[in-house]
Design a protein around this motif. Structure first.
Motif, PDB file in Angstrom:
ATOM      1  N   GLN A   1      78.882  67.938  37.533  1.00  0.00           N
ATOM      2  CA  GLN A   1      79.349  67.360  36.546  1.00  0.00           C
ATOM      3  C   GLN A   1      80.257  65.876  37.036  1.00  0.00           C
ATOM      4  O   GLN A   1      80.744  66.096  37.947  1.00  0.00           O
ATOM      5  CB  GLN A   1      80.411  68.072  35.613  1.00  0.00           C
ATOM      6  CG  GLN A   1      79.888  69.002  35.075  1.00  0.00           C
ATOM      7  CD  GLN A   1      79.192  68.601  33.577  1.00  0.00           C
ATOM      8  OE1 GLN A   1      79.780  68.453  32.690  1.00  0.00           O
ATOM      9  NE2 GLN A   1      77.951  68.324  33.649  1.00  0.00           N
ATOM     10  N   MET A   2      79.688  64.753  36.387  1.00  0.00           N
ATOM     11  CA  MET A   2      80.352  63.339  36.666  1.00  0.00           C
ATOM     12  C   MET A   2      79.604  62.798  37.847  1.00  0.00           C
ATOM     13  O   MET A   2      80.249  62.882  39.206  1.00  0.00           O
ATOM     14  CB  MET A   2      81.736  63.398  36.776  1.00  0.00           C
ATOM     15  CG  MET A   2      82.440  63.616  35.205  1.00  0.00           C
ATOM     16  SD  MET A   2      84.421  63.763  35.351  1.00  0.00           S
ATOM     17  CE  MET A   2      84.462  65.688  35.842  1.00  0.00           C
ATOM     18  N   VAL A   3      78.601  62.366  37.759  1.00  0.00           N
ATOM     19  CA  VAL A   3      77.920  61.454  39.064  1.00  0.00           C
ATOM     20  C   VAL A   3      78.479  59.975  38.714  1.00  0.00           C
ATOM     21  O   VAL A   3      78.004  59.197  37.777  1.00  0.00           O
ATOM     22  CB  VAL A   3      76.376  61.403  38.692  1.00  0.00           C
ATOM     23  CG1 VAL A   3      75.902  60.685  39.910  1.00  0.00           C
ATOM     24  CG2 VAL A   3      75.666  62.751  38.623  1.00  0.00           C
TER      25      VAL A   3
ATOM     26  N   ALA B   1      62.575  55.870  35.449  1.00  0.00           N
ATOM     27  CA  ALA B   1      62.823  57.087  36.089  1.00  0.00           C
ATOM     28  C   ALA B   1      64.102  57.798  35.944  1.00  0.00           C
ATOM     29  O   ALA B   1      65.291  56.919  35.845  1.00  0.00           O
ATOM     30  CB  ALA B   1      62.381  56.952  37.596  1.00  0.00           C
ATOM     31  N   GLU B   2      64.353  59.132  35.947  1.00  0.00           N
ATOM     32  CA  GLU B   2      65.794  59.718  35.880  1.00  0.00           C
ATOM     33  C   GLU B   2      65.613  60.844  36.872  1.00  0.00           C
ATOM     34  O   GLU B   2      64.714  61.141  37.350  1.00  0.00           O
ATOM     35  CB  GLU B   2      66.176  59.841  34.663  1.00  0.00           C
ATOM     36  CG  GLU B   2      65.595  61.534  34.018  1.00  0.00           C
ATOM     37  CD  GLU B   2      66.298  62.036  32.835  1.00  0.00           C
ATOM     38  OE1 GLU B   2      66.786  61.221  32.125  1.00  0.00           O
ATOM     39  OE2 GLU B   2      66.254  62.973  32.718  1.00  0.00           O
ATOM     40  N   ILE B   3      66.955  60.881  37.633  1.00  0.00           N
ATOM     41  CA  ILE B   3      66.962  62.307  38.500  1.00  0.00           C
ATOM     42  C   ILE B   3      68.208  63.056  38.019  1.00  0.00           C
ATOM     43  O   ILE B   3      69.294  62.558  37.761  1.00  0.00           O
ATOM     44  CB  ILE B   3      67.243  61.917  40.057  1.00  0.00           C
ATOM     45  CG1 ILE B   3      66.027  61.097  40.341  1.00  0.00           C
ATOM     46  CG2 ILE B   3      67.564  62.972  40.751  1.00  0.00           C
ATOM     47  CD1 ILE B   3      66.330  60.415  41.907  1.00  0.00           C
ATOM     48  N   ASP B   4      68.030  64.248  37.507  1.00  0.00           N
ATOM     49  CA  ASP B   4      68.934  65.349  37.056  1.00  0.00           C
ATOM     50  C   ASP B   4      69.363  65.942  38.160  1.00  0.00           C
ATOM     51  O   ASP B   4      68.480  66.852  38.904  1.00  0.00           O
ATOM     52  CB  ASP B   4      68.068  66.056  36.020  1.00  0.00           C
ATOM     53  CG  ASP B   4      69.356  66.939  35.131  1.00  0.00           C
ATOM     54  OD1 ASP B   4      70.455  67.155  35.607  1.00  0.00           O
ATOM     55  OD2 ASP B   4      69.097  67.301  34.032  1.00  0.00           O
ATOM     56  N   PHE B   5      70.573  66.028  38.542  1.00  0.00           N
ATOM     57  CA  PHE B   5      71.320  66.644  39.766  1.00  0.00           C
ATOM     58  C   PHE B   5      71.640  68.119  39.236  1.00  0.00           C
ATOM     59  O   PHE B   5      71.948  68.976  40.140  1.00  0.00           O
ATOM     60  CB  PHE B   5      72.458  66.243  39.933  1.00  0.00           C
ATOM     61  CG  PHE B   5      72.493  64.696  41.001  1.00  0.00           C
ATOM     62  CD1 PHE B   5      71.189  64.187  40.964  1.00  0.00           C
ATOM     63  CD2 PHE B   5      73.648  64.057  41.110  1.00  0.00           C
ATOM     64  CE1 PHE B   5      71.254  63.157  41.708  1.00  0.00           C
ATOM     65  CE2 PHE B   5      73.425  62.931  41.970  1.00  0.00           C
ATOM     66  CZ  PHE B   5      72.460  62.327  42.362  1.00  0.00           C
ATOM     67  N   GLY B   6      71.257  68.456  38.101  1.00  0.00           N
ATOM     68  CA  GLY B   6      71.730  69.667  37.527  1.00  0.00           C
ATOM     69  C   GLY B   6      72.842  69.833  36.741  1.00  0.00           C
ATOM     70  O   GLY B   6      73.935  69.405  37.267  1.00  0.00           O
ATOM     71  N   ASP B   7      72.955  70.275  35.648  1.00  0.00           N
ATOM     72  CA  ASP B   7      74.128  70.210  34.616  1.00  0.00           C
ATOM     73  C   ASP B   7      75.648  70.979  35.313  1.00  0.00           C
ATOM     74  O   ASP B   7      76.491  70.771  34.711  1.00  0.00           O
ATOM     75  CB  ASP B   7      74.057  70.577  33.363  1.00  0.00           C
ATOM     76  CG  ASP B   7      73.750  72.021  32.953  1.00  0.00           C
ATOM     77  OD1 ASP B   7      73.924  72.815  34.047  1.00  0.00           O
ATOM     78  OD2 ASP B   7      73.465  72.410  32.015  1.00  0.00           O
TER      79      ASP B   7
END
Length: 460
Positions: free
Chosen positions: A247-249, A238-244
């Motif tokens: 920046q920099m998780v 799985a992946e979770i995208d925080f929204g672009d």
């Protein structure tokens, strides 16, 4: 009862038992410019309390840039799925983020006088794993895990995780079997009782080695996702995208209680408002991995004339959250704001509703706050470590050499600062403890016998 195994006494089956362990007596600190491992006396009864009592200097001219390092073994050796009671917490695994070289440092027989006993050259790392730019070290049940931020060739990806053998430090190879959509790498941790590994994203080396690339940041080219892997099959699930815009998780801090399936992830900057943020990832009742923002720390408006060139155009100081640590009882989260010069304490007993319970200020990009002793501090709170019992926080002030030079162009002199913790909430800088290092920078801190960001516990 007779002892059945000669198990290392610093291995603890649970976080609670680790909290009951004796206080730390020494800290090992990554120093750079030049590279070295410093040894700091943390025993209040010692005449050398708070002083640098030794320095293991690394070979000159290799441009290793020491960054994050860790122990060869820890409490994960007691996990029932990979029981290794014969291991001991003895060796520091010390990688260079620029060189991809790894030093094996023996802290015995004299913990105050560590020695290099083995070196793994970057050519071997690259040949056996396909990776370079080594970053984070964790002692796991199957071996020594190290994250790598780049591929062996060039300045791009994919980055990932590699393994060293527990017993002879041989390079075993890349960990992933199926990386799925994961390309960028940074931190990693796991929910060990649930066979799930979590990874975060910074950027390929081309976007961090020479400093922050502001154009790429505004173009949202840095990492903004979490990735989840099945730890057994080593496959992406799985992946979770925080929204672009986020920046920099970077830093990952899972709950220490192995029954819990949540953790905290930090985001350096939201390009829409320059805020930093903390997110909670968690597994839902349906088994789906989700995340939500639970803390946002705003930027502070500032006179452009006081700002370094990298920030003059924005007229504000971003917090630049670049490290955090979770207490072993999963109650308090400590967050370092390297830009604004704050260390924040949050009560995260309810991880979805944190409350701010303490703040100390020191250093910072503009109007730097001195230490309570009166000494001026350059940089700001950066790498932060917490004692096992949760009563003492230690932090350093350097992030990464090229980033230091961008955000603190007047220079950073290494410092290590101690903060006292009220068990009910609240933090205070210890005015009697201050280590200052002229013309040397300080980064990662590790405590003898373990700390709050070293061990994995397999028992509630």
């Amino acid at each position: 009862m007779a002892k059945l195994f000669g198990t290392d006494p610093t291995f603890y089956p649970s976080a609670r038992s680790a909290m009951e362990a004796p206080p730390e007596k020494l800290a090992y600190v990554a120093l750079l410019k030049p590279d070295a491992i410093g040894v700091v006396d943390l025993d209040p009864a010692s005449n050398a309390y708070g002083q640098l009592i030794n320095k293991l200097e690394l070979p000159e001219g290799l441009e290793d840039e020491l960054h994050h390092f860790g122990w060869n073994a820890c409490s994960s050796a007691l996990c029932p799925t990979a029981f290794h009671p014969q291991l001991e917490r003895r060796y520091l695994i010390v990688p260079g983020i620029r060189s991809s070289r790894v030093y094996i440092v023996d802290t015995k027989p004299d913990p105050r006088n560590p020695k290099i006993v083995h070196t793994i050259e970057p050519e071997e790392i690259k040949r056996r794993t396909g990776y370079s730019r080594l970053h984070t070290v964790h002692c796991g049940p199957e071996g020594i895990f190290i994250s790598a931020l780049g591929a062996a060739a060039g300045d791009g990806g994919p980055g990932g995780i590699l393994l060293l053998d527990h017993f002879n430090f041989n390079v075993l190879g890349a960990w992933e079997i199926d990386r799925g959509t994961q390309q960028y790498a940074y931190d990693f941790w796991w929910h060990i009782a649930h066979d799930v590994t979590v990874t975060s994203e910074w950027a390929p080396p081309a976007l961090f080695e020479n400093g922050l690339n502001l154009e790429a940041l505004l173009d949202r080219q840095y990492g903004h996702k979490l990735h989840f892997f099945d730890s057994r099959t080593r496959s992406h699930i799985a992946e979770i995208d925080f929204g672009d815009q986020h920046q920099m998780v970077l830093e990952l801090r899972p709950a220490h209680d192995p029954r819990k399936t949540y953790g905290f992830a930090s985001v350096v900057i939201d390009v829409t408002n320059l805020a930093s943020s903390i997110w909670v990832w968690h597994r839902s009742f349906e088994g789906e991995w989700k995340a939500q923002k639970v803390i946002e720390i705003p930027a502070k408006p500032a006179d452009p004339d006081k700002l370094p060139p990298a920030l003059k155009g924005v007229g504000a100081v971003p917090p630049l959250v670049t490290d955090m640590v979770l207490s072993l009882d999963d109650k308090f989260l400590y967050v370092s704001c390297w830009g604004t010069g704050e260390l924040r304490q949050y009560d995260v007993s309810d991880p979805f509703n944190p409350s701010l319970t303490g703040v100390v200020k020191i250093g910072g990009i503009i109007d730097p706050v001195p230490h309570p002793s009166g000494s001026q501090i350059t940089g700001g709170p950066q790498m932060v470590e917490l004692s096992r019992d949760g009563r003492r926080v230690y932090f350093s002030n350097s992030l990464y050499s090229t980033w230091d030079d961008q955000f603190y162009p007047d220079g950073i002199h290494g410092a290590m600062i101690k903060v006292d913790v009220n068990p009910k909430g609240g933090i205070t800088i210890d005015e009697k403890f201050l280590l200052q290092l002229k013309n040397v920078r300080a980064h990662q801190i590790r405590l003898d016998g373990g700390d709050s960001s070293t061990d994995t516990f397999c028992y509630p």
